[in-house]
Design a protein around this motif. Structure first.
Motif, PDB file in Angstrom:
ATOM      1  N   GLU A 132       0.840  -1.202   0.000  1.00  7.96           N
ATOM      2  CA  GLU A 132       0.000   0.000   0.000  1.00  7.96           C
ATOM      3  C   GLU A 132       0.886   1.268   0.000  1.00  7.96           C
ATOM      4  OE1 GLU A 132      -2.658  -0.192   3.304  1.00  7.96           O
ATOM      5  OE2 GLU A 132      -3.852   1.543   2.646  1.00  7.96           O
ATOM      6  N   VAL A 133       1.892   1.252   0.870  1.00  9.79           N
ATOM      7  CA  VAL A 133       2.798   2.406   0.941  1.00  9.79           C
ATOM      8  C   VAL A 133       3.640   2.499  -0.336  1.00  9.79           C
ATOM      9  CG1 VAL A 133       4.675   3.496   2.224  1.00  9.79           C
ATOM     10  CG2 VAL A 133       2.849   2.300   3.466  1.00  9.79           C
ATOM     11  N   ALA A 134       4.051   1.345  -0.842  1.00 11.97           N
ATOM     12  CA  ALA A 134       4.866   1.325  -2.058  1.00 11.97           C
ATOM     13  C   ALA A 134       4.095   1.912  -3.251  1.00 11.97           C
ATOM     14  CB  ALA A 134       5.329  -0.104  -2.365  1.00 11.97           C
ATOM     15  N   ASP A 135       2.805   1.567  -3.351  1.00 10.57           N
ATOM     16  CA  ASP A 135       1.988   2.146  -4.429  1.00 10.57           C
ATOM     17  C   ASP A 135       1.923   3.668  -4.306  1.00 10.57           C
ATOM     18  OD1 ASP A 135       1.285  -0.085  -5.941  1.00 10.57           O
ATOM     19  OD2 ASP A 135      -0.385  -0.598  -4.610  1.00 10.57           O
ATOM     20  N   LEU A 136       1.757   4.133  -3.070  1.00  9.90           N
ATOM     21  CA  LEU A 136       1.735   5.593  -2.840  1.00  9.90           C
ATOM     22  C   LEU A 136       3.041   6.235  -3.315  1.00  9.90           C
ATOM     23  CD1 LEU A 136       0.766   8.282  -1.581  1.00  9.90           C
ATOM     24  CD2 LEU A 136       1.544   7.418   0.649  1.00  9.90           C
ATOM     25  N   VAL A 137       4.173   5.638  -2.908  1.00 10.33           N
ATOM     26  CA  VAL A 137       5.491   6.202  -3.244  1.00 10.33           C
ATOM     27  C   VAL A 137       5.701   6.243  -4.758  1.00 10.33           C
ATOM     28  CG1 VAL A 137       7.973   5.693  -3.147  1.00 10.33           C
ATOM     29  CG2 VAL A 137       6.591   5.660  -1.046  1.00 10.33           C
ATOM     30  N   LEU A 138       5.348   5.159  -5.440  1.00 13.69           N
ATOM     31  CA  LEU A 138       5.497   5.147  -6.907  1.00 13.69           C
ATOM     32  C   LEU A 138       4.620   6.206  -7.545  1.00 13.69           C
ATOM     33  CD1 LEU A 138       5.630   1.322  -7.808  1.00 13.69           C
ATOM     34  CD2 LEU A 138       7.536   2.953  -7.751  1.00 13.69           C
ATOM     35  N   SER A 139       3.427   6.421  -6.974  1.00 13.16           N
ATOM     36  CA  SER A 139       2.513   7.408  -7.567  1.00 13.16           C
ATOM     37  C   SER A 139       3.057   8.836  -7.431  1.00 13.16           C
ATOM     38  CB  SER A 139       1.125   7.305  -6.927  1.00 13.16           C
ATOM     39  OG  SER A 139       1.108   7.921  -5.643  1.00 13.16           O
ATOM     40  N   LEU A 140       4.014   9.038  -6.536  1.00 14.66           N
ATOM     41  CA  LEU A 140       4.597  10.368  -6.332  1.00 14.66           C
ATOM     42  C   LEU A 140       5.785  10.620  -7.267  1.00 14.66           C
ATOM     43  CD1 LEU A 140       4.617  10.430  -2.410  1.00 14.66           C
ATOM     44  CD2 LEU A 140       2.797  11.189  -3.956  1.00 14.66           C
ATOM     45  N   GLY A 141       6.152   9.603  -8.068  1.00 18.54           N
ATOM     46  CA  GLY A 141       7.249   9.765  -9.020  1.00 18.54           C
ATOM     47  C   GLY A 141       8.587   9.272  -8.520  1.00 18.54           C
ATOM     48  N   ALA A 142       8.628   8.760  -7.279  1.00 17.07           N
ATOM     49  CA  ALA A 142       9.889   8.251  -6.724  1.00 17.07           C
ATOM     50  C   ALA A 142      10.061   6.783  -7.107  1.00 17.07           C
ATOM     51  CB  ALA A 142       9.889   8.401  -5.210  1.00 17.07           C
ATOM     52  N   HIS A 143      11.262   6.242  -6.920  1.00 19.87           N
ATOM     53  CA  HIS A 143      11.422   4.796  -7.020  1.00 19.87           C
ATOM     54  C   HIS A 143      11.792   4.251  -5.649  1.00 19.87           C
ATOM     55  CE1 HIS A 143      15.431   6.343  -8.560  1.00 19.87           C
ATOM     56  NE2 HIS A 143      15.758   5.743  -7.437  1.00 19.87           N
ATOM     57  N   ILE A 144      11.484   2.985  -5.419  1.00 22.32           N
ATOM     58  CA  ILE A 144      11.568   2.418  -4.072  1.00 22.32           C
ATOM     59  C   ILE A 144      12.867   1.663  -3.877  1.00 22.32           C
ATOM     60  CG2 ILE A 144      10.518   0.762  -2.478  1.00 22.32           C
ATOM     61  CD1 ILE A 144       7.897   1.300  -4.204  1.00 22.32           C
ATOM     62  N   VAL A 145      13.584   2.003  -2.798  1.00 24.18           N
ATOM     63  CA  VAL A 145      14.758   1.231  -2.400  1.00 24.18           C
ATOM     64  C   VAL A 145      14.360   0.418  -1.170  1.00 24.18           C
ATOM     65  CG1 VAL A 145      17.145   1.309  -1.600  1.00 24.18           C
ATOM     66  CG2 VAL A 145      16.332   2.978  -3.284  1.00 24.18           C
ATOM     67  N   PRO A 146      14.157  -0.902  -1.333  1.00 29.25           N
ATOM     68  CA  PRO A 146      13.766  -1.730  -0.199  1.00 29.25           C
ATOM     69  C   PRO A 146      15.006  -2.162   0.577  1.00 29.25           C
ATOM     70  CG  PRO A 146      13.606  -2.986  -2.251  1.00 29.25           C
ATOM     71  CD  PRO A 146      14.254  -1.674  -2.580  1.00 29.25           C
ATOM     72  N   THR A 147      14.981  -2.022   1.887  1.00 32.01           N
ATOM     73  CA  THR A 147      16.144  -2.432   2.690  1.00 32.01           C
ATOM     74  C   THR A 147      15.713  -2.568   4.144  1.00 32.01           C
ATOM     75  OG1 THR A 147      18.435  -1.900   3.286  1.00 32.01           O
ATOM     76  CG2 THR A 147      16.927  -0.052   3.101  1.00 32.01           C
ATOM     77  N   THR A 148      16.540  -3.190   4.952  1.00 26.23           N
ATOM     78  CA  THR A 148      16.220  -3.294   6.379  1.00 26.23           C
ATOM     79  C   THR A 148      16.551  -1.973   7.074  1.00 26.23           C
ATOM     80  OG1 THR A 148      18.418  -4.043   7.014  1.00 26.23           O
ATOM     81  CG2 THR A 148      16.841  -5.750   6.333  1.00 26.23           C
ATOM     82  N   ALA A 149      15.922  -1.767   8.237  1.00 29.83           N
ATOM     83  CA  ALA A 149      16.180  -0.547   9.004  1.00 29.83           C
ATOM     84  C   ALA A 149      17.668  -0.446   9.369  1.00 29.83           C
ATOM     85  CB  ALA A 149      15.317  -0.534  10.265  1.00 29.83           C
ATOM     86  N   THR A 150      18.253  -1.560   9.743  1.00 27.05           N
ATOM     87  CA  THR A 150      19.671  -1.549  10.153  1.00 27.05           C
ATOM     88  C   THR A 150      20.584  -1.175   8.990  1.00 27.05           C
ATOM     89  OG1 THR A 150      19.175  -3.270  11.764  1.00 27.05           O
ATOM     90  CG2 THR A 150      21.498  -2.948  11.194  1.00 27.05           C
ATOM     91  N   GLU A 151      20.333  -1.800   7.829  1.00 28.96           N
ATOM     92  CA  GLU A 151      21.174  -1.476   6.663  1.00 28.96           C
ATOM     93  C   GLU A 151      20.992  -0.020   6.248  1.00 28.96           C
ATOM     94  OE1 GLU A 151      22.229  -4.177   3.289  1.00 28.96           O
ATOM     95  OE2 GLU A 151      20.474  -5.278   4.011  1.00 28.96           O
ATOM     96  N   HIS A 152      19.750   0.438   6.290  1.00 24.77           N
ATOM     97  CA  HIS A 152      19.490   1.844   5.959  1.00 24.77           C
ATOM     98  C   HIS A 152      20.274   2.783   6.851  1.00 24.77           C
ATOM     99  CE1 HIS A 152      17.495   5.667   6.888  1.00 24.77           C
ATOM    100  NE2 HIS A 152      17.279   5.727   5.599  1.00 24.77           N
ATOM    101  N   ASP A 153      20.191   2.545   8.166  1.00 29.14           N
ATOM    102  CA  ASP A 153      20.827   3.477   9.108  1.00 29.14           C
ATOM    103  C   ASP A 153      22.347   3.494   8.949  1.00 29.14           C
ATOM    104  OD1 ASP A 153      18.294   4.017   9.942  1.00 29.14           O
ATOM    105  OD2 ASP A 153      18.472   3.074  11.920  1.00 29.14           O
ATOM    106  N   ALA A 154      22.935   2.315   8.666  1.00 25.60           N
ATOM    107  CA  ALA A 154      24.385   2.262   8.449  1.00 25.60           C
ATOM    108  C   ALA A 154      24.759   3.021   7.175  1.00 25.60           C
ATOM    109  CB  ALA A 154      24.838   0.801   8.353  1.00 25.60           C
TER     110      ALA A 154
END
Lengths: 325, 325
Positions: A155-177
């Motif tokens: 649901e959130v991913a559909d919203l993000v794509l509709s805004l023109g962004a592309h999605i980078v899926p990752t874990t919270a830990t990997e993101h923060d590092a």
């Protein structure tokens, strides 16, 4: 299309309101700034000063709730979410993901939470700086941890794509590092460089050219924004600072002993080239089966490889991943 | 107008040839690169591969000789100057001044030497990147040490003004300390940041945005150019590195102990504002009497105060100096 409730109307929250409206979502929001509410209403947006009212409406409409306040204000907003929209699909745009996830778990574990972080910005801030095209082509992190609710993620991913962004899926830990290294460390180094330069007095400032201007540009960011971002990512930023201190100390030692900076400079040059390479590398297209039991792991692997998702169907995510050189 | 002989035809030397020709100077030069000689001749410039020939012509014509080779090549050029043009007015465009001055004193003390450093550049290098407008409005350091020959200084200063630059007069020591902070330290920090970021792997590179791109931009410079510049300024760069290490260590300590980066971030923010302030501050106009016995000291004071010289007559230098806030 899903309805969207945005709490906070700074640059990111305000741009999200504008972009979601432009994409055809029903969208409303709340901010404690009466001035920004007045401005936003004048611009035709449905803003209120009561977070409670905005969240109650979200619970009734089944809207995605987006928390778009700085990290220090997240705690208070989550307490209100727990009270007024405890079953909602919840996301945020805060630049750290582990600490927000912990707060969600503490205050409102019944929400279906997906951590988010759009990698977009500019030096101006506030509603007046918000634009609907801020996220066009920008990477937008969505966390895919093992306890993530996949339908909520969709649901959130559909919203993000509709805004023109592309999605980078990752874990919270990997993101923060990762953001500690490519966003928070740059802010600390810019502050250090600016102070070391200004200590050289008016002559140094008069001679400052591109290398100093570029290296200190983000030190012009409002200190409270930089602090909220960096301090919230403390453990990962400490690791990045230790890495930088080790490298800088090695450079100092080499210059003092042999007079040579070759290792430091060539490593830095190769690393910078790898950034350019990443941006121009040929891409492979990859499909992820969202009905598979390991779908979340497969999604996170896309992020680890530096890829991003460009399209979603009910059963499949289409991603591009840079090919290794 | 004085004749000009330029040894070296990279970005700076090449731009100097083009700018001096455009300003009406008789100008010629030498480079060891046969390819660049061919290119420059095709563009209508009087270039040769024999440094000896170019210098012999300079001695005959009373030309100002400009050394525009990287620091590691300066020693060899000075030996040829000593042989073929030992009485010339000599300047250079190397980014350190103390070490060049020492080499001049060792090899060719009979020349009338004025250290120079134009604060201009771009990422491309070589003759093909050279443009006649590179120095328009740029600061150009000319050293004013106590042993400087004032008539030679005037001659070089007239040349610099004719190229569209303004003159920042300062001592070699003050120059080297200042550029260590605002030019060489930024290059080392950019290398450290690039390496620390790339160590975050493809995910970090995928999330890298403005702060990382800006902070690492100069790491894209050719490593041999960065090394020649930084290693030549060893003592001053060591002091700047120690300052940066101290500040970065303090930030690390504060984040680890109290979790607070306020001191680092606010100091950096104020320092960055002082750069913007310097660039927009109201200016006072100041006259320096070039016939006074302390003229060189008065000139150097202009540089210390962050000012620059915009015009010269036989007896007076007109400078602007930023007013303190």
């Amino acid at each position: 299309m899903t309805a969207v409730c945005v709490i906070g109307t700074g640059l990111i929250g305000g741009s999200l309101l504008r972009a979601a409206a432009a994409a055809g979502h029903e969208v409303w929001g709340a901010t404690t700034s009466e001035q920004e509410v007045a401005q936003a209403r004048q611009d035709g947006f449905d803003l209120v000063t009561s977070t409670e009212d905005a969240l109650t409406r979200a619970a009734g409409a089944g809207a995605v709730v987006v928390i778009a306040v700085p990290f220090p204000a997240v705690d208070a907003v989550l307490r209100q979410v727990a009270e007024h929209a405890p079953g909602c699909t919840l996301t945020d745009v805060v630049s750290v993901k582990g600490p927000v996830s912990e707060l969600v778990f503490r205050h409102t574990p019944t929400t279906r939470y997906v951590g988010g972080h759009p990698m977009a910005g500019k030096s101006a801030s506030g509603w007046s700086a918000a634009t609907p095209d801020l996220f066009q082509g920008a990477p937008w992190v969505l966390t895919t941890d093992e306890d993530t609710d996949l339908p909520a993620w969709r649901e959130v991913a559909d919203l993000v794509l509709s805004l023109g962004a592309h999605i980078v899926p990752t874990t919270a830990t990997e993101h923060d590092a990762a953001v500690a290294r490519i966003s928070h460390l740059p802010h600390v180094l810019a502050a250090v460089l600016a102070a070391a330069g200004a200590d050289g007095g008016p002559l140094a400032l008069a001679l400052a050219a591109g290398s100093f201007s570029d290296g200190t540009r983000v030190a012009a960011t409002r200190p409270d924004l930089t602090l909220a971002m960096c301090e919230a990512n403390r453990p990962a930023l400490l690791a990045a600072l230790d890495d930088a201190l080790g490298r800088l100390g090695a450079a100092r030692g080499a210059l003092a002993s042999t007079g040579a900076l070759r290792a430091t400079v060539t490593q830095g040059h190769e690393a910078r080239k790898s950034l350019d390479h990443h941006r121009t590398a040929p891409q492979a297209q990859v499909q992820v089966d969202l009905t598979a039991p390991n779908a979340l792991e497969e999604l996170a692997l896309i992020g680890t490889q530096g890829g991003h998702i460009t399209a979603l169907t009910d059963t499949t995510a289409t991603a591009t991943v840079p090919l290794e050189s």
